[in-house]
Design an enzyme around this catalytic site. Structure first.
Site, PDB file in Angstrom:
ATOM      1  N   ARG A   1       5.692  -4.510  -5.190  1.00 26.39           N
ATOM      2  CA  ARG A   1       4.837  -4.263  -4.012  1.00 26.39           C
ATOM      3  C   ARG A   1       3.925  -5.469  -3.861  1.00 26.39           C
ATOM      4  NH1 ARG A   1       1.444  -3.279  -0.265  1.00 26.39           N
ATOM      5  NH2 ARG A   1       0.965  -1.165   0.462  1.00 26.39           N
TER       6      ARG A   1
ATOM      7  N   GLU B   1       4.761   0.512   8.679  1.00 26.78           N
ATOM      8  CA  GLU B   1       5.720   1.385   8.020  1.00 26.78           C
ATOM      9  C   GLU B   1       7.044   1.447   8.781  1.00 26.78           C
ATOM     10  OE1 GLU B   1       5.225   3.434   5.033  1.00 26.78           O
ATOM     11  OE2 GLU B   1       3.749   1.812   4.892  1.00 26.78           O
TER      12      GLU B   1
ATOM     13  N   ARG C   1       5.887   0.984  -9.087  1.00 29.55           N
ATOM     14  CA  ARG C   1       6.169  -0.374  -8.633  1.00 29.55           C
ATOM     15  C   ARG C   1       5.174  -1.355  -9.257  1.00 29.55           C
ATOM     16  NH1 ARG C   1       5.897   0.627  -2.220  1.00 29.55           N
ATOM     17  NH2 ARG C   1       3.872   1.381  -2.932  1.00 29.55           N
TER      18      ARG C   1
END
Length: 233
Positions: A109, A117, A157
């Site tokens: 990330r 998004e 992540r």
């Protein structure tokens, strides 16, 4: 007639010498084992390949240990997958993206930024989400990058600074900087935000994009990714 006192002294001296020799031998052996073990551990850590984010130890995250590899997938404007290439695999060609690649790549990330998004789980995509994804792909997809892990998020992540080289390796670029500069992401201010000591610089880059109305800042009724996520919880 023998001098018993002299004999006892000689035996004691030999005993002391024997103990000293054994101590010296054991010390040298312990030092050799320690050095050998340390070198072996160092080589193991140098050549070890991290398969996924879960393989990266917390000690490496806390130390912000640089990890190098190829980007083989870009999921959206702030998420990608890296195939780790440790020193022993530095000159290996980029692997093909195969089914199940999540089992052998690190999910990363981008630190400090929040991109529009994309559509998932039945939720509509935000405006410019496809363009943000493409911008990140143009920068790093199928290229060698360096990631500096800063933390792990709630999804496992690796939150990291991602850099890559341009113009035959002469210029180093920061992917988060470019996403903000082009207005294809906003500064992430949520929980566990990581700025790698660059918060003020990142704020200036974002402010410049706002003034120029680049990307999301030029949209009417613009909704930040953070606002979108709260609305679709």
């Amino acid at each position: 007639m023998r001098n018993s006192g002299s004999t006892d002294d000689s035996a004691t001296t030999k005993s002391h010498i024997g103990i000293f020799d054994r101590f010296q031998l054991y010390s040298q052996a312990a030092l050799y084992i320690g050095i050998t073990s340390g070198v072996a551990l160092g080589l193991y850590l140098m050549f070890r390949r991290y398969q996924t984010s879960a393989d990266i130890p917390e000690s490496a995250v806390k130390a912000h240990k640089k990890i190098r590899g190829f980007v083989i997938d870009v999921a959206d404007g702030d998420t990608l997958r890296v195939y780790h290439t440790p020193l022993i695999k530095w000159f290996d060609p980029m692997p093909e993206k195969k089914r199940g690649f999540s089992k052998y790549t690190i999910q990363v990330r981008l630190s400090a930024v929040d991109a529009p998004e994309v559509s998932h789980f039945g939720k509509p995509a935000q405006p410019l989400s496809a363009e943000a994804k493409q911008l990140l792909a143009d920068q790093v997809l199928n290229k060698r990058v360096t990631i500096v892990p800063l933390a792990k998020d709630q999804y496992g992540r690796v939150v990291a600074t991602v850099t890559y080289r341009k113009f035959w390796g002469l210029i180093k670029q920061n992917a988060s900087h470019e996403m903000l500069r082009q207005g294809m992401a906003s500064l992430y201010t949520g929980g566990n935000a990581q700025y790698d000591g660059e918060k003020q610089l990142l704020e200036r880059i974002q402010e410049d994009a706002k003034r120029a109305k680049r990307g999301i800042w030029g949209l009417k009724n613009m909704e930040l990714p953070s606002e979108y996520k709260r609305r679709h919880k």
